[in-house]
Design an enzyme around this catalytic site. Sequence first.
Site: not given
Length: 176
Positions: A18-19
């Site tokens: 998610a990054d």
Amino acid sequence: MKKKEGSAALLDTGFFHADPHPGNLIRTPDGKLAILDFGNVLDLGLVTKLTDDQKYGMIEAIAHLIHRDYGAIVKDFVKLGFIPEGVNLEPILPVLAKVFDQALEGGGAKNINFQELASDLAQITFDYPFRIPPYFALIIRAIGVLEGIALVGDPDFAIVEEAYPYIAQKTISERA
């Protein structure tokens, strides 16, 4: 991790980071996408894996969105944890239909801005028994970052349009 088209890696493997900013990604000489930084993201819960039910539920929901089948999307949202089981779906359906109609305005699914759609869905949580599951908040974050990177390289990039052939194929193969 192999590079997949559109959002196929998430929907095939269920695994996502998610990054995914440019400092955490690199393209290998053979054209694959490699994730470099798992450091603190493991501790922060920014790397996760979807269940098969979540993957298939998202595929169905995207297909229903593309076809504007909002009645089916509301049911998908129950399966995906956005709406609790047993909630009366009738009052929610027109509100979701309005949000999705706005998101699809001016070009259909290929022009959906996921950040705006997520914001509009978050507004519904104040008036209806609707919530954004934690796993989906991370997906929206990842898609928003990746979509932003893609738009820098191609201002006409449309993530749903890129994912549509995969979604269509997956939907057909699941029903066969």
